[in-house]
Write an enzyme that holds these catalytic residues in place. Structure first.
Site, PDB file in Angstrom:
ATOM      1  N   LEU A  44       0.835  -1.200   0.000  1.00  0.00           N
ATOM      2  CA  LEU A  44       0.000   0.000   0.000  1.00  0.00           C
ATOM      3  C   LEU A  44       0.870   1.250   0.000  1.00  0.00           C
ATOM      4  CD1 LEU A  44      -2.760   1.353   0.136  1.00  0.00           C
ATOM      5  CD2 LEU A  44      -2.653   1.169   2.629  1.00  0.00           C
ATOM      6  N   TYR A  45       1.986   1.207   0.725  1.00  0.00           N
ATOM      7  CA  TYR A  45       2.914   2.342   0.723  1.00  0.00           C
ATOM      8  C   TYR A  45       3.327   2.671  -0.713  1.00  0.00           C
ATOM      9  CZ  TYR A  45       7.353   4.838   1.113  1.00  0.00           C
ATOM     10  OH  TYR A  45       8.367   5.744   0.963  1.00  0.00           O
ATOM     11  N   ALA A  46       3.731   1.637  -1.464  1.00  0.00           N
ATOM     12  CA  ALA A  46       4.141   1.847  -2.854  1.00  0.00           C
ATOM     13  C   ALA A  46       2.989   2.400  -3.682  1.00  0.00           C
ATOM     14  CB  ALA A  46       4.635   0.532  -3.453  1.00  0.00           C
TER      15      ALA A  46
END
Length: 428
Positions: free
Chosen positions: A239-241
């Protein structure tokens, strides 16, 4: 704490919209003139209510804030003064963070006007962020405003106080694995916060140049190495990416519609003194010194996990070069008046090193044998390999990373032992 306390104790919740309040007796007099036919008892009761509401003191636990005290504004203006008129004036978001604190200090030392903004997010030890403020930023003369990038009123206030030529946007919710625990924090900071900043930036006159931190994580499940800016980035592994990739697309739309000059920098595994405790090199050092076992990941089929570790000084040089080479925004008051520059650039070291090699270097520097436990990499968003192609960075920024991993880790270990008071006890 430093005398330059960043906490905005005296800012109203809506700075810039403060208006002197009329006396409560003015309203009471108005009511008495209009309603002269009301019974005397009713008038007395209404008078009591008005006086109680307007004249009662504020709660001691929630003091009313006012714009009358301008000391924080003066600190902001003073910190924003460059050494020369031609020098950039930069708002650094995430200024108490790892990269943000180093970049803000470097900008200030070379004569730029610099103001920091940070919300001191508790994702990791806040005392480390406060120590960066005290020992790095305060000493360099960088004033930090404690606030959030989602606070549009605060951002507009800062831009009304200072004509920032550049924004170095480094504020973000970091970390790959934490997204499985608190996913909403990534959307709030990396998407909502970024949009909020761009909304304010597009509307001011003159528009600032935006340089911001994307991430090598956007390459996700891409198997082609080294990673080039032209490679596909539509397969995020975390999700960060995904939020960082969303940030790149959002940035492009603001560049296209409003004429904001925007440069996105894809950082590759930044390390060094004052680093983040959630990074492997940092907690490996802590656990090796405490004789705790460390888990070393390997990919499926015993694939070696490796990272393109990039020393903090090299990353900072890339950030400053991006500021220096960026072209001006072309919009004014939210309206585009010409094509504006848009760049996405890798900042890495170009020399991936295996995690096993990282641990071996730490063992040598700490003179302590690590208790290693090899485990299969979990499905938590991590990828097995990163490797930066920095050809574009060389061309656009003159970027030349110069610190190898052993040299950089040596500087980190020296700082760690001094900061945490650790003592090396050889167990070879």
């Amino acid at each position: 704490m430093s005398p330059l306390n960043p906490i905005l104790d005296n800012i109203p919740t809506t700075p810039g919209k403060f208006k002197p309040e009329k006396s409560p007796l003015h309203f009471l007099h108005h009511r008495l003139r209009v309603h002269t036919t009301l019974p005397k008892l009713t008038l007395v009761f209404l008078a009591f209510i008005f006086l109680f509401f307007f004249l009662s003191p504020p709660s001691p636990t929630a003091p009313r804030r006012t714009l009358r005290s301008t000391s924080w504004e003066n600190h902001v203006k003073s910190s924003a003064k460059p050494r020369s008129r031609a020098a950039p004036i930069v708002l650094v978001t995430g200024a108490a963070g790892f990269v943000g604190s180093h970049a803000a200090v470097a900008l200030k030392r070379r004569g730029n006007g610099v103001v920091g903004l940070d919300n001191f997010n508790p994702y990791y030890d806040v005392s480390l962020k406060k120590a960066r403020k005290l020992q790095l930023l305060d000493r360099a003369g960088v004033f930090i405003v404690e606030g959030d990038i989602n606070d549009a009123v605060l951002l507009r206030k800062l831009f009304s106080l200072v004509k920032f030529s550049h924004v170095l946007h480094l504020a973000a919710q970091a970390g790959v694995r934490y997204a499985m625990v608190n996913p909403s924090s990534y959307v709030e900071s990396n998407v909502d916060g970024f949009v909020n900043l761009l909304e304010v930036a597009k509307s001011v006159n003159p528009q600032p140049v935006i340089v911001w931190a994307s991430s090598s994580s956007v390459y996700g499940l891409n198997s082609k190495v080294p990673f080039s800016e032209k490679d596909r980035t539509d397969q995020p592994a975390s999700l960060y990416a995904a939020t960082k990739k969303a940030g790149e697309e959002i940035a492009h739309s603001y560049n296209h519609i409003y004429g904001l000059s925007i440069t996105g920098l894809r950082f590759f595994t930044v390390y060094g003194p004052w680093g983040r405790p959630d990074m492997a090199y940092f907690f490996f050092t802590r656990d090796i010194l405490k004789r705790r076992p460390i888990s070393i990941y390997e990919g499926a089929g015993h694939v070696t996990v490796a990272r393109d570790f990039t020393y903090i000084d090299d990353i900072v040089k890339g950030c400053l070069a991006a500021i220096d080479t960026a072209k001006k925004s072309t919009g004014s008051g939210g309206k585009k008046k010409g094509e504006a520059q848009f760049r996405i650039i890798n900042l890495g070291n170009t020399s991936p090193v295996s995690v096993n090699k990282l641990v071996s270097i730490l063992e040598k520097l700490l003179k302590v044998k690590a208790k290693k436990k090899v485990v299969l990499m979990p499905r938590n968003g991590d990828v097995p390999f990163t490797h930066a192609n920095v050809t574009l960075a060389r061309k656009e920024l003159g970027y030349m990373p110069s610190t190898d991993l052993e040299t950089g880790l040596g500087k980190f270990v020296k700082w760690y032992l001094e900061f945490y008071g650790g003592k090396k006890k050889s167990s070879w």
